[in-house]
Design a protein around this motif. Structure first.
Motif, mmCIF file in Angstrom:
data_model
loop_
_atom_site.group_PDB
_atom_site.id
_atom_site.type_symbol
_atom_site.label_atom_id
_atom_site.label_comp_id
_atom_site.label_asym_id
_atom_site.label_seq_id
_atom_site.Cartn_x
_atom_site.Cartn_y
_atom_site.Cartn_z
ATOM 1 N N GLU A 4 0.841 -1.276 0.044
ATOM 2 C CA GLU A 4 -0.357 -0.179 0.307
ATOM 3 C C GLU A 4 1.249 1.219 0.072
ATOM 4 O OE1 GLU A 4 -3.538 0.381 -0.012
ATOM 5 O OE2 GLU A 4 -4.049 -1.721 0.222
ATOM 6 N N LEU A 5 0.887 2.536 -1.092
ATOM 7 C CA LEU A 5 1.175 4.006 -0.920
ATOM 8 C C LEU A 5 0.569 4.726 0.662
ATOM 9 C CD1 LEU A 5 3.342 5.628 -1.839
ATOM 10 C CD2 LEU A 5 0.800 6.263 -3.340
ATOM 11 N N SER A 6 1.744 4.690 1.706
ATOM 12 C CA SER A 6 0.757 4.811 2.620
ATOM 13 C C SER A 6 1.249 6.819 2.642
ATOM 14 C CB SER A 6 2.386 4.428 3.807
ATOM 15 O OG SER A 6 3.357 5.046 3.892
ATOM 16 N N PRO A 7 0.415 7.521 3.417
ATOM 17 C CA PRO A 7 0.706 8.842 3.230
ATOM 18 C C PRO A 7 1.750 9.500 3.889
ATOM 19 C CG PRO A 7 -1.688 8.434 4.126
ATOM 20 C CD PRO A 7 -1.086 6.872 3.994
ATOM 21 N N GLU A 8 2.197 8.600 4.698
ATOM 22 C CA GLU A 8 3.691 9.026 5.588
ATOM 23 C C GLU A 8 5.117 9.068 4.221
ATOM 24 O OE1 GLU A 8 0.557 8.785 8.107
ATOM 25 O OE2 GLU A 8 1.683 7.271 6.554
ATOM 26 N N PHE A 9 5.086 8.241 3.414
ATOM 27 C CA PHE A 9 5.690 8.058 2.764
ATOM 28 C C PHE A 9 5.244 8.637 1.344
ATOM 29 C CE2 PHE A 9 7.496 5.862 -1.277
ATOM 30 C CZ PHE A 9 8.337 5.641 -1.528
ATOM 31 N N PHE A 10 4.070 9.009 0.491
ATOM 32 C CA PHE A 10 4.508 9.762 -0.051
ATOM 33 C C PHE A 10 4.435 11.053 -0.234
ATOM 34 C CE2 PHE A 10 1.854 12.835 -2.389
ATOM 35 C CZ PHE A 10 1.379 12.659 -3.554
ATOM 36 N N ALA A 11 4.160 11.699 0.758
ATOM 37 C CA ALA A 11 5.039 12.513 1.978
ATOM 38 C C ALA A 11 6.136 12.988 1.970
ATOM 39 C CB ALA A 11 4.372 13.182 3.700
ATOM 40 N N SER A 12 6.750 12.137 2.533
ATOM 41 C CA SER A 12 8.558 12.083 2.508
ATOM 42 C C SER A 12 9.539 11.852 1.353
ATOM 43 C CB SER A 12 9.055 10.771 3.508
ATOM 44 O OG SER A 12 9.950 10.867 3.951
ATOM 45 N N LEU A 18 11.872 14.368 -2.862
ATOM 46 C CA LEU A 18 12.490 15.063 -4.335
ATOM 47 C C LEU A 18 11.256 16.586 -4.884
ATOM 48 C CD1 LEU A 18 10.221 11.692 -6.299
ATOM 49 C CD2 LEU A 18 12.673 12.162 -5.598
ATOM 50 N N ALA A 19 10.728 16.618 -3.918
ATOM 51 C CA ALA A 19 10.558 18.325 -4.065
ATOM 52 C C ALA A 19 10.823 19.046 -4.148
ATOM 53 C CB ALA A 19 9.230 18.765 -3.603
ATOM 54 N N GLU A 20 11.786 19.346 -3.111
ATOM 55 C CA GLU A 20 12.792 20.128 -2.589
ATOM 56 C C GLU A 20 13.989 20.015 -3.735
ATOM 57 O OE1 GLU A 20 16.104 20.561 1.299
ATOM 58 O OE2 GLU A 20 14.537 19.339 1.484
ATOM 59 N N THR A 75 0.298 17.843 4.056
ATOM 60 C CA THR A 75 0.125 19.176 4.065
ATOM 61 C C THR A 75 0.802 19.484 5.464
ATOM 62 O OG1 THR A 75 -2.362 18.798 3.812
ATOM 63 C CG2 THR A 75 -1.604 21.155 4.870
ATOM 64 N N GLU A 76 1.173 18.898 5.800
ATOM 65 C CA GLU A 76 2.513 19.174 6.995
ATOM 66 C C GLU A 76 3.764 19.125 6.638
ATOM 67 O OE1 GLU A 76 4.710 17.042 10.838
ATOM 68 O OE2 GLU A 76 2.767 16.562 10.222
ATOM 69 N N GLU A 77 3.860 18.402 5.464
ATOM 70 C CA GLU A 77 5.288 18.322 4.886
ATOM 71 C C GLU A 77 5.545 19.468 4.317
ATOM 72 O OE1 GLU A 77 9.231 17.478 3.724
ATOM 73 O OE2 GLU A 77 8.286 17.177 5.777
ATOM 74 N N LEU A 78 4.462 19.575 3.167
ATOM 75 C CA LEU A 78 4.029 20.921 1.790
ATOM 76 C C LEU A 78 4.584 21.875 2.819
ATOM 77 C CD1 LEU A 78 3.952 21.219 -0.832
ATOM 78 C CD2 LEU A 78 1.332 21.730 -0.002
ATOM 79 N N ASN A 79 4.239 22.307 4.033
ATOM 80 C CA ASN A 79 4.189 23.772 4.980
ATOM 81 C C ASN A 79 5.954 23.777 5.412
ATOM 82 O OD1 ASN A 79 1.621 25.049 4.375
ATOM 83 N ND2 ASN A 79 0.930 23.547 6.296
ATOM 84 N N ARG A 80 6.040 22.943 5.567
ATOM 85 C CA ARG A 80 7.539 22.603 5.628
ATOM 86 C C ARG A 80 8.184 22.474 4.919
ATOM 87 N NH1 ARG A 80 11.924 18.771 6.474
ATOM 88 N NH2 ARG A 80 11.645 17.531 5.902
ATOM 89 N N GLN A 81 7.963 22.407 3.544
ATOM 90 C CA GLN A 81 9.008 22.722 2.504
ATOM 91 C C GLN A 81 9.156 24.315 2.137
ATOM 92 O OE1 GLN A 81 11.155 21.119 1.215
ATOM 93 N NE2 GLN A 81 10.743 19.378 2.259
#
Length: 315
Positions: A4-12, A18-20, A75-81
């Protein structure tokens, strides 16, 4: 087993690592290029972050509608970036897509809570590069339902190469009153296949999937989004055996919509797969609902319209 694709893995992985890196690269290029708009894939957050830094319009081409975009950890990780780039935090979980999202399946495919006012939907043109259908496949028996099975281009790269699952699929189709076509993978020569070879199952390394789906009665698939989209555009119901990434979410959505049924890899046996295939083939409601989505796919504007709609963001 199905991963399963977990939200935690997707966020990280996608919203973080990758986004950074992607945002920094894009900002460096933008200094000389000075784009007016950034259109990025839905799972590629670097383009979104760069556009926000540049203060220019942005939008997303949605290649993974069922990814966990709105989960709080994302959303939490997005705001961190955003914070690393000096951007204010956002509270809108759909901020990435709020200005513009381009979908390539009908809106019906999306769960109600992820249907956005900014979304536009398009139909993807048929791939002319596929060429003519393999003559051997064209000459297969027509007195039984045609079942196409493939696990996608990445399945053979998995540990064990999905060999056991492919063997089960071939053996199961061999026991059913169907004509089966099983694509083993582009790097798998069917002449070297050492598993079962039922008379009613055609083995191939590659198949012109989009072409063959038009005359198929059932699609056994790993529920990757591109194959899912092609099957829906062809009105073909599915038995989904998700492997990894967001495939399990796609498979679950197909089951919710009544256009397919889901079996996780760890639950696949010849009996369970045969039962699922028979059920979808014999219950005409699966086909009817799939054809309903097909009609709605055909009613969408051509993907070329995306250029005009994206340009409107800049105007």
């Amino acid at each position: 087993m199905t991963v399963e694709l977990s939200p935690e893995f997707f966020a990280s992985a996608f919203v973080g690592h990758l986004a950074e890196a992607g945002a920094q690269d894009l900002l460096e290029v933008a200094r000389s290029w000075q784009p007016d708009l950034i259109l990025h894939e839905s799972t590629e957050y670097g383009g979104y972050l760069a556009a926000e830094c540049l203060g220019i319009p942005h939008g997303a081409l949605d290649i993974a509608p069922m990814a966990p975009y709105a989960h709080p950890v994302v959303t939490e990780e997005l705001n961190r970036q955003r914070g690393k780039l000096g951007l204010a935090p956002v509270s809108d979980a759909w901020h990435t897509f709020r200005a513009f999202r381009a979908g390539v399946v009908p809106e019906d495919f999306y769960p109600t809570d992820s249907r956005l006012p900014s979304a536009r939907y398009y139909q993807v043109p048929a791939q002319s590069a596929q060429g003519a259908l393999d003559p051997d496949i064209a000459q297969l028996s027509t007195d039984r339902p045609l079942v196409l099975a493939t696990l996608g281009s990445n399945a053979t790269r998995l540990p064990g190469g999905a060999q056991t699952l492919l063997e089960t699929i071939v053996e199961t189709l061999g026991e059913l009153p169907v004509t089966g076509v099983v694509a083993l993978g582009a790097d798998r020569d069917p002449r070297q296949w050492d598993g079962a070879r039922p008379d009613n199952v055609h083995l191939t390394s590659f198949v012109q999937q989009e072409l063959l789906l038009r005359s198929s009665d059932l699609f056994i698939t790993h529920a990757g989004f591109n194959g899912t989209r092609e099957a829906l555009a062809a009105g073909v119901p599915m038995v989904a055996v998700p492997l990894f990434a967001e495939q399990s979410h796609n498979a679950g959505r197909l089951q919710q919509l009544g256009v397919g049924t889901r079996i996780d890899v760890q639950d696949v046996t010849r009996n369970s797969l045969a039962e699922a295939a028979r059920n979808v083939l014999e219950d005409r409601s699966y086909r009817s609902r799939a054809q309903g989505l097909q009609r709605r796919s055909h009613a969408l504007p051509d993907l070329n319209r995306l250029v005009e709609d994206a340009a409107a963001l800049v105007a």
